[in-house]
Design an enzyme around this catalytic site. Sequence first.
Site, PDB file in Angstrom:
ATOM      1  N   HIS A 264       1.269   4.433   3.981  1.00 47.64           N
ATOM      2  CA  HIS A 264       0.987   5.048   2.692  1.00 47.64           C
ATOM      3  C   HIS A 264      -0.489   5.445   2.566  1.00 47.64           C
ATOM      4  O   HIS A 264      -0.804   6.510   2.050  1.00 47.64           O
ATOM      5  CB  HIS A 264       1.376   4.069   1.588  1.00 47.64           C
ATOM      6  CG  HIS A 264       1.387   4.665   0.222  1.00 47.64           C
ATOM      7  ND1 HIS A 264       2.459   5.391  -0.252  1.00 47.64           N
ATOM      8  CD2 HIS A 264       0.471   4.643  -0.767  1.00 47.64           C
ATOM      9  CE1 HIS A 264       2.188   5.790  -1.483  1.00 47.64           C
ATOM     10  NE2 HIS A 264       0.995   5.359  -1.826  1.00 47.64           N
TER      11      HIS A 264
ATOM     12  N   HIS B 132       6.947   8.463  -6.099  1.00 39.23           N
ATOM     13  CA  HIS B 132       7.063   7.059  -6.522  1.00 39.23           C
ATOM     14  C   HIS B 132       8.508   6.627  -6.303  1.00 39.23           C
ATOM     15  O   HIS B 132       9.182   6.138  -7.208  1.00 39.23           O
ATOM     16  CB  HIS B 132       6.615   6.879  -7.975  1.00 39.23           C
ATOM     17  CG  HIS B 132       5.676   5.729  -8.137  1.00 39.23           C
ATOM     18  ND1 HIS B 132       5.648   4.926  -9.243  1.00 39.23           N
ATOM     19  CD2 HIS B 132       4.737   5.218  -7.299  1.00 39.23           C
ATOM     20  CE1 HIS B 132       4.727   3.988  -9.087  1.00 39.23           C
ATOM     21  NE2 HIS B 132       4.166   4.151  -7.921  1.00 39.23           N
TER      22      HIS B 132
END
Lengths: 79, 79, 731, 220
Positions: free
Chosen positions: C47, C93
């Site tokens: 990430h 998300h």
Amino acid sequence: MKARVHITLKNGVLDPQGKAIEHALGNLGFDGVEGARQGKYIELDLAESDATKARENVEAMCKKLLANTVIENYSIELE
Amino acid sequence: MKARVHITLKNGVLDPQGKAIEHALGNLGFDGVEGARQGKYIELDLAESDATKARENVEAMCKKLLANTVIENYSIELE
Amino acid sequence: MNDIKITPELVKEHGLTEAEYERIVSAMGREPNYTELGIYSVMWSEHCSYKSSRFHLKKLPTEAPWVIQGPGENAGVIDIGDGQAAIFKMESHNHPSYIEPYQGAATGVGGILRDVFTMGARPVANMNALRFGEPDHPKTRHLVAGVVEGIGGYGNCVGVPTVGGETNFDASYNGNILVNAMTVGLADTDKIFYCAAAGVGNPVVYVGSKTGRDGIHGATMASTEFTEDSEEKRPTVQVGDPFTEKLLIEACLELMATDAIIAIQDMGAAGLTSSSVEMASKGGVGFELNLDNVPQREENMTPYEMCLSESQERMLMVLKPGREEMAKAIFEKWELDFAVIGEITDTGNLTLTFGGEVVGDMPINSLVEDAPEYERPYEYTENRGKADVAALSDLKQAVLDLVGGPNLASRRWIWEQYDHMVMGDTIQRPGGDAAVVRVHGTEKALAISTDVTPRYCYANPYEGGKQAVAETWRNITAVGGKPLAITNCLNFGNPERKEIMGQFVGCLEGMGDACRALDYPIVSGNVSLYNETNGSGIMPTPAIGGVGVMKNSERMATIHFKNAGQTILMIGETKDELGATLYQKEIIGEQTGEPPVVDLDLERKNGDFIRSLIENGDIDTCHDLSDGGLIAAISDMAITGNIGASITLDDTLPVHAALFSETQARYLIAVDADKASQIIAKASNAGIAVTNLGATGGDSVSVNDNILNISLTELKSAHESWFPSFMNTAE
Amino acid sequence: MKSAVIVFPGSNCDRDMAVALEKITGVKPTMVWHGESDFEKVDFIALPGGFSYGDYLRCGAMSARSTVMKEVIKRAEAGVPVFGVCNGFQVLTETGLLPGALMRNAALKFVCKDITLKVENADSMFTSEYSQGQAITIPVAHHDGNYFADDETLNRISGEGQIAFSYSEDINGSQQQIAGVLNGKGNVLGMMPHPERMIEPALGGSDGRALFTSVMNALG
Ligand SMILES: Nc1ncnc2c1ncn2[C@@H]1O[C@H](COP(=O)(O)OP(=O)(O)O)[C@@H](O)[C@H]1O
Ligand SMILES: [Mg+2]
């Protein structure tokens, strides 16, 4: 000490959230729910240790802010 | 019978509403409020009269609908 | 806490491989302590480090004369003229939204807003690109309800209009939904803020909400595959506080109007750690942070927890010396925390102290530049050949099923839960090709669209990547905007699998070619890998968010038919391209063959032609053709305008191909007859294919008299009723 | 016409209101921060929409108790026109300047769309530029617009012409589909729909303008 305040809708005030809960529970297959009402539950940590004073104080908080007495009732428990 | 359900945020989960209440009470001149947390309070009228069964039922309702168990706890009282 | 022994198990729990751990030890010249291990693990997570994707991302085109800031900052910045800039980015998300749809989606919106106002922009528009599992999957309804409510709950409260997006349903997202949120903001070109820290001794300031134990290891969660028991990883979910975010926006913008800020950065994934490392790394300086000064919401927080917390609504700034008091007064006015938590050093290290002791000391370089980069092996998707897609005898039912099916039905149920008008500049609301938001106080407007067709990307990643970029370009063009640049959110499965990596590389190559051909660079983006549950990956979904500008927002096209008796023209030519179409998927129930091919030169030519017609004021009704083809587009125009249409098709193609083919670079326009002949002449001169399809009017949509005739009432009811009735069905 | 827009923490239609007022009256309104105890003399006070205090606890509850509202109440009682939109309406009911309360929408969903309103009272200072019974299109955007008052209050306000606007369809469960309410004296109006969002064709229509021009006319 700790105060636990319950704020509930007055009788006769229609309760959209309660109604929706009742409805949704029915849809989910929960039979036998004959009524649902939703209120608020507020916990306060108070510096005050005298119960009488604390109650007076919380009473004032409810009247001034926490409840809308046009539509809501409140009740206070102290611990 | 009647069930009273309290739904509160799990420990450590941010409670924006509680924080705002605490703040607002301070602004209104209420000193000594050291913490505030807001939860939900739900009252259910049940057709069921057997307490064990009723509790099981409400337990299931909490898990399935009333509480968001990712961030909330619930407690049940029967009357 | 720091005496916790680093064992191989602990290393593994932190999502680091043995080799990566060795790398840390050699970068540091010693074993890390527990806090340091935590910090390396998030900084080196997929990430934060983009370790599987960086190598390929570098190949994307990111430059144009109007690009002020490309990828690498919190958001991309483009020049929109008159000293103004548009600042935008899209972000995923996904995992949090699957676990807790309301809060996951809400905090996704909060995060992307911060990325944009961090750079000095006032956010003016939000978009959301959503992918859910099949409608009849037991979880879908709950996820749709929660995600939509969460996006609305956050955006509505903050007061930024949510003006558009896209929503798909497909089985490949059953266990792994995608929630991609985009924010667009506006700033003056001479008032843009960056994250590079500078000035040894300058104060490092923390503002916003207090730090709690929220979402510790969110970044590593977003970097691993899902398994059934992921649902137990619950405490990593964060709760959003949009009210605080609103205050934070106002306070930051107020401080930004002064000259006190040297650098500013939001605390996103991996919170305090990644924000300070990024600021220090960009500025080539060191940071010393005193963790005792971090505003804390919970008791007894350890350095490890403070460094990894993903509590929302927080920012980190470097201020000019002596400006602390003035800045503090602004944040206090907005009732937000403000704390000086450290200063810039010349050590090149991130040094953490707590209780008077040094609890972490790591070379910034090693956290960023030494992060692993993988050139993972990949295998391109095989060509699926041409599909043979059947015709159906009941055309009418097919159209109703398509227009009233999960992937084409009106999304009104969604957008009516979003305040899409607040700020008073939304001049094209959801429901059209692109959202249009005026640049406050000017004639100009921004046109915004998010698109990708995962079916195409799965069938042929290269073509799908091209198409995603081209579709946003086309949607912006269809309202009259000049497309300027894109952001993206690359959602893929597990990159350690060759075929997934092949999808990734293919899509990126396609995107890159489209961007180059259309002068439409990539200025920001986000990668979300490991979107898999129990080994089954999502369809490759490189969501593209495009932004364009309109000089004169009074010259804008919308999709609805405005008058009966107008001529309907199609710009572009329909080919027999039924492979990987929505018709094939939803009506025939197959997914085979190659998807439509985007001819980028043609795309540009046709689009430029359309845009010039709109800019000249020749047309105000236009719709591009995409999912569902010609008939879906005509239906949209008729339903939204409440005016029917009758069209005639020639016999160059079988009817079902003419109606449902998804050939690219096509638009429908409706104009008065005299204007139509002028446009036909103009098009022919320019060598652009144009067909007179018929005319608007009546109360039905009909094709070749009798082949197909559907009343507006039927069409409208199919189109409008699917979503509400799906969502109101009891589970 | 000199006006003031009150800004609470979390207000988010304050700018929209100010833009509308400036466009229509030609005078830039004064923005007044919730912490002020006094502000310059104005002809008109607007409480904007938004989510003051995040709508936490109850919509409008915290703002209603803010310092500036003491002054607003005083001026309202002295006859200054006060206009609350959406969250502003909620604040006005919470202060008691307007009767009733606004509860969660019956469908529990936020609703943002254009809606047809019926002008129930075209005689007030806020509505004189409309005609009695006129149908106008104004957007709503709210989560808590479900108007509630007890029967006695409802009878009173409908009898006294205090219902200014009603919805033409049931969108949030409001009793009698009430969309906007006046106080007894007619100088305080609260409504859930946003007239400040409908002041030019580019935004979808201009039906909101007449509300502001009505006040301008009334003030002379
Ligand atoms: N999640 C969403 N939020 C807001 N608007 C949406 C959403 N999904 C779809 N829409 C809107 O619905 C309309 C149709 O969407 P879509 O079919 O994806 O358009 P297109 O084919 O032109 O890209 C668009 O105006 C889009 O903005
Ligand atoms: Mg389109």
